[in-house]
Design a protein around this motif. Structure first.
Motif, mmCIF file in Angstrom:
data_model
loop_
_atom_site.group_PDB
_atom_site.id
_atom_site.type_symbol
_atom_site.label_atom_id
_atom_site.label_comp_id
_atom_site.label_asym_id
_atom_site.label_seq_id
_atom_site.Cartn_x
_atom_site.Cartn_y
_atom_site.Cartn_z
ATOM 1 N N CYS A 41 0.657 -0.913 0.339
ATOM 2 C CA CYS A 41 0.091 -0.085 0.034
ATOM 3 C C CYS A 41 0.799 1.247 -0.457
ATOM 4 O O CYS A 41 0.695 2.220 -0.699
ATOM 5 N N PHE B 83 1.187 3.987 -3.179
ATOM 6 C CA PHE B 83 1.490 5.593 -3.351
ATOM 7 C C PHE B 83 2.830 5.994 -4.054
ATOM 8 O O PHE B 83 2.779 7.018 -4.752
ATOM 9 N N SER C 293 1.268 5.897 -7.735
ATOM 10 C CA SER C 293 0.974 6.678 -7.363
ATOM 11 C C SER C 293 1.443 7.504 -8.025
ATOM 12 O O SER C 293 1.082 8.929 -8.566
ATOM 13 N N ARG C 294 2.348 8.559 -7.240
ATOM 14 C CA ARG C 294 3.346 10.300 -7.586
ATOM 15 C C ARG C 294 3.784 9.902 -8.552
ATOM 16 O O ARG C 294 4.077 10.836 -9.687
ATOM 17 N N GLU D 251 -1.721 15.263 -2.712
ATOM 18 C CA GLU D 251 -0.655 14.369 -1.849
ATOM 19 C C GLU D 251 -1.191 14.090 -1.377
ATOM 20 O O GLU D 251 -1.096 12.200 -0.920
ATOM 21 N N LEU E 265 -4.073 11.420 -2.184
ATOM 22 C CA LEU E 265 -3.469 10.263 -2.413
ATOM 23 C C LEU E 265 -2.756 9.064 -1.824
ATOM 24 O O LEU E 265 -2.863 7.835 -1.900
ATOM 25 N N PHE E 266 -2.220 9.926 -0.834
ATOM 26 C CA PHE E 266 -1.673 9.019 0.536
ATOM 27 C C PHE E 266 -3.143 8.264 0.902
ATOM 28 O O PHE E 266 -2.777 6.947 1.156
ATOM 29 N N ASN F 114 -3.841 5.097 -0.796
ATOM 30 C CA ASN F 114 -3.365 3.848 -1.021
ATOM 31 C C ASN F 114 -2.976 3.446 -0.364
ATOM 32 O O ASN F 114 -3.556 2.015 -0.151
ATOM 33 N N THR G 113 -4.562 6.831 -7.940
ATOM 34 C CA THR G 113 -5.275 5.177 -6.983
ATOM 35 C C THR G 113 -4.739 4.070 -7.732
ATOM 36 O O THR G 113 -3.961 3.182 -7.504
#
Length: 221
Positions: free
Chosen positions: A43, A47, A50-51, A67, A70-71, A74, A139
């Motif tokens: 997981c 992140f 994804s970034r 962000e 997003l964190f 994820n 994600t």
């Protein structure tokens, strides 16, 4: 990938930089309490992927890029593999519900809670996330990079990320956790869901497609 630093200063602290704040801390605490270590590492890697995918797409400076969310999406997308899931609905939905409760508990706006819920609920659904909001799209892509999709887009950074958050036979543990959740009730693994198909494959020959996919894949186990 050499053009990533020019796209945004959000990566200036290095590949392993993480966002901060109460929302991030609460998300990570919930994930640590619920997940097998290999699933937790998956997981967190999601992140980072994804970034990096966002940087590759040139969207780090978009107004919709957040962000912290997003964190959260994820890091909590597999919460239902832990002990707090009711086991009455598919694990994607229960993960989304649990994540929504965490975010609501730290006072996140309802709109942000809904975005994270959507991103988690759709993270195993093909062809839909790219037509939804940016958070859901990023994600989804980050999670599936961890299964080998678009691995070339993170080739420069992957060794550093994997060294910090090793795989620890993640795919096997993930399959086991999803199967265990799905076995808790008929409604937890309805036909055509990931859990349903994994159970069919495991019953047929003991190995799931998810597990076979890591053989010869870019990351191994």
């Amino acid at each position: 990938m050499t053009n990533i630093p020019a796209l945004s200063n959000k990566l200036h602290d290095g590949v392993l930089a993480l966002p901060s704040g109460p929302l991030v801390e609460a998300s990570l605490a919930a994930a640590r309490a619920a997940m097998h270590p290999s699933v937790l590492n998956h997981c967190i890697r999601g992140f980072y992927w994804s970034r990096l995918f966002a940087a590759h797409q040139g969207v780090l400076n978009d107004a919709d890029y957040n962000e912290e969310l997003l964190f959260a999406a994820n890091v909590m997308h597999d919460l239902a593999t832990g002990p707090d899931a009711p086991g009455l609905l598919r694990f994607e939905i229960e993960s989304a519900d649990l994540a929504a409760a965490v975010l609501t508990g730290v006072g996140a706006p309802a709109g942000d809670v809904d975005k994270v819920w959507e991103a988690i609920a759709l993270h195993t659904t093909q062809q839909i996330p790219e037509r939804m909001g940016l958070l859901t799209y990023l994600t989804y892509e980050g999670i599936w990079i961890d299964f080998g999709k678009n691995a070339d887009r993170v080739a420069e950074e992957q060794s550093q990320i994997h060294a910090a958050y090793p795989r620890l036979q993640m795919v096997h543990h993930m399959a086991e956790e999803i199967l265990a959740h799905g076995a808790r009730s008929e409604t937890a693994a309805p036909p055509y869901t990931l859990a349903f198909h994994l159970a069919q494959e495991r019953a047929a020959d003991g190995v799931t497609t998810m597990e076979r996919g890591v053989v010869g894949g870019p990351w191994g186990e």
